[in-house]
Scaffold this motif. Sequence first.
Motif, PDB file in Angstrom:
ATOM      1  N   LYS A 174      42.673  -1.147  50.749  1.00 52.96           N
ATOM      2  CA  LYS A 174      44.033  -1.583  51.066  1.00 52.96           C
ATOM      3  C   LYS A 174      45.057  -0.491  50.799  1.00 52.96           C
ATOM      4  CE  LYS A 174      43.025  -6.461  50.092  1.00 52.96           C
ATOM      5  NZ  LYS A 174      43.321  -7.614  49.191  1.00 52.96           N
ATOM      6  N   GLN A 175      44.697   0.466  49.955  1.00 53.68           N
ATOM      7  CA  GLN A 175      45.600   1.578  49.639  1.00 53.68           C
ATOM      8  C   GLN A 175      45.358   2.715  50.614  1.00 53.68           C
ATOM      9  OE1 GLN A 175      44.925   3.396  45.828  1.00 53.68           O
ATOM     10  NE2 GLN A 175      46.846   4.530  45.835  1.00 53.68           N
ATOM     11  N   THR A 176      46.414   3.218  51.208  1.00 53.72           N
ATOM     12  CA  THR A 176      46.280   4.306  52.178  1.00 53.72           C
ATOM     13  C   THR A 176      46.127   5.647  51.463  1.00 53.72           C
ATOM     14  OG1 THR A 176      48.680   4.554  52.317  1.00 53.72           O
ATOM     15  CG2 THR A 176      47.632   3.070  53.904  1.00 53.72           C
ATOM     16  N   SER A 191      39.224   7.360  52.349  1.00 49.95           N
ATOM     17  CA  SER A 191      40.437   7.869  52.975  1.00 49.95           C
ATOM     18  C   SER A 191      40.614   7.214  54.334  1.00 49.95           C
ATOM     19  CB  SER A 191      40.350   9.388  53.132  1.00 49.95           C
ATOM     20  OG  SER A 191      41.491   9.897  53.800  1.00 49.95           O
ATOM     21  N   ASP A 192      41.868   7.059  54.741  1.00 51.05           N
ATOM     22  CA  ASP A 192      42.097   6.634  56.120  1.00 51.05           C
ATOM     23  C   ASP A 192      41.851   7.833  57.028  1.00 51.05           C
ATOM     24  OD1 ASP A 192      44.800   8.071  56.524  1.00 51.05           O
ATOM     25  OD2 ASP A 192      45.210   6.812  54.774  1.00 51.05           O
ATOM     26  N   GLU A 194      43.559   9.438  59.289  1.00 60.44           N
ATOM     27  CA  GLU A 194      44.599  10.464  59.345  1.00 60.44           C
ATOM     28  C   GLU A 194      44.512  11.408  58.153  1.00 60.44           C
ATOM     29  OE1 GLU A 194      49.509  10.814  59.370  1.00 60.44           O
ATOM     30  OE2 GLU A 194      48.538   8.853  59.600  1.00 60.44           O
ATOM     31  N   SER A 195      44.271  10.836  56.971  1.00 60.04           N
ATOM     32  CA  SER A 195      44.195  11.660  55.760  1.00 60.04           C
ATOM     33  C   SER A 195      42.922  12.500  55.729  1.00 60.04           C
ATOM     34  CB  SER A 195      44.279  10.763  54.517  1.00 60.04           C
ATOM     35  OG  SER A 195      45.512  10.072  54.491  1.00 60.04           O
ATOM     36  N   THR A 237      46.340   9.936  47.103  1.00 57.07           N
ATOM     37  CA  THR A 237      46.920   8.776  46.414  1.00 57.07           C
ATOM     38  C   THR A 237      46.082   8.344  45.211  1.00 57.07           C
ATOM     39  OG1 THR A 237      45.828   7.330  48.037  1.00 57.07           O
ATOM     40  CG2 THR A 237      48.144   7.887  48.436  1.00 57.07           C
TER      41      THR A 237
END
Length: 324
Positions: A174-176, A191-192, A194-195, A237
């Motif tokens: 849930k955390q990007t 990681s998403d 994009e990251s 993050t």
Amino acid sequence: MDTIIEEIPTGKSSHQAMNRSKVFAVAIGAVGMVAFFADYINLRSSVTRHLRVEEPIRMASNRPIMTTFFEPVEGGCCGMSQQGHDNLVKSWKRAWEGRGWETRIFTEADARKHPDFELLQNKLIEAKVSEYDRRCFWRWLAMAVDDNPRGGWMSDYDLFPLTLTWERGMEIMKQTGFKSYGGQVPALIHSDQESWDKIVQMMIKAVSPTLDLDFISDMMLLLYLHQHYSEQEMGVTAWEYSIWKKLPYVRVDGQEDPKIDCEVVKTHLAAHLSHRAVQEGFEVTHTYPKIKEEIKEGEYAEFRAQAADVMMKDVDQCLESSVE
């Protein structure tokens, strides 16, 4: 098989003959129905076998996916035979699926889907990066082009779950942003997309024969980036040390075999059975779990799969006792 044809008589016994004929017909019909359903079941079984690879996705579509990367080096490498690596990947798969995860194994073919594969590959070759370490970079490329919404997780195939269940994995998702749970050791990352690609582009930019590193590996380069850029610039993050980097066993006086350390198990996401960890456990601390195979000097890495299977059974006992 011989076929028997029975003549139907006339007169007084004709009704009995007709009754026998009806019973015979019913029996034939029943056999026919059994044959029909047998054919149906066989057909369904055949179709199921062909579609079996899709079953986990249909049955557990809400589960997160843990991905590892494995592109075998012919003949094996790094103190292990090719069979040893294959066995370890299978143990990794069993362990994560035992915690409720789905699993995937990415290969060079997945990495080549990234538009910058050749660019990074050429830069790594120019910087004289070893074949093994180039493969380690390929996994980053594969993850950066993965758009599966249940993906984003990557682990080494010598990393085994302790408290990281699929439910906890879903919460973390849930955390990007980019989250490393082994710090600069990329043994467990979420990681998403994009990251993922953001880190990949930073790596591509940094790789050079003149880069100020003793040698270039994805671990050393990740550490280099973390030291030279802010976490905000990297999109980080979470930068934690939540994996256990040794064998989770202790020696107990009076006992021949090491004992699982339940406190370690209950306070860490996963255990990393790296080459260094198993060497230290075998040669120094004598905390290598007892396996059936006889291990000769220098073979501790070859039998990591067997050690991992034993460890996961011991881990399950720890976690079950904590629930009770």
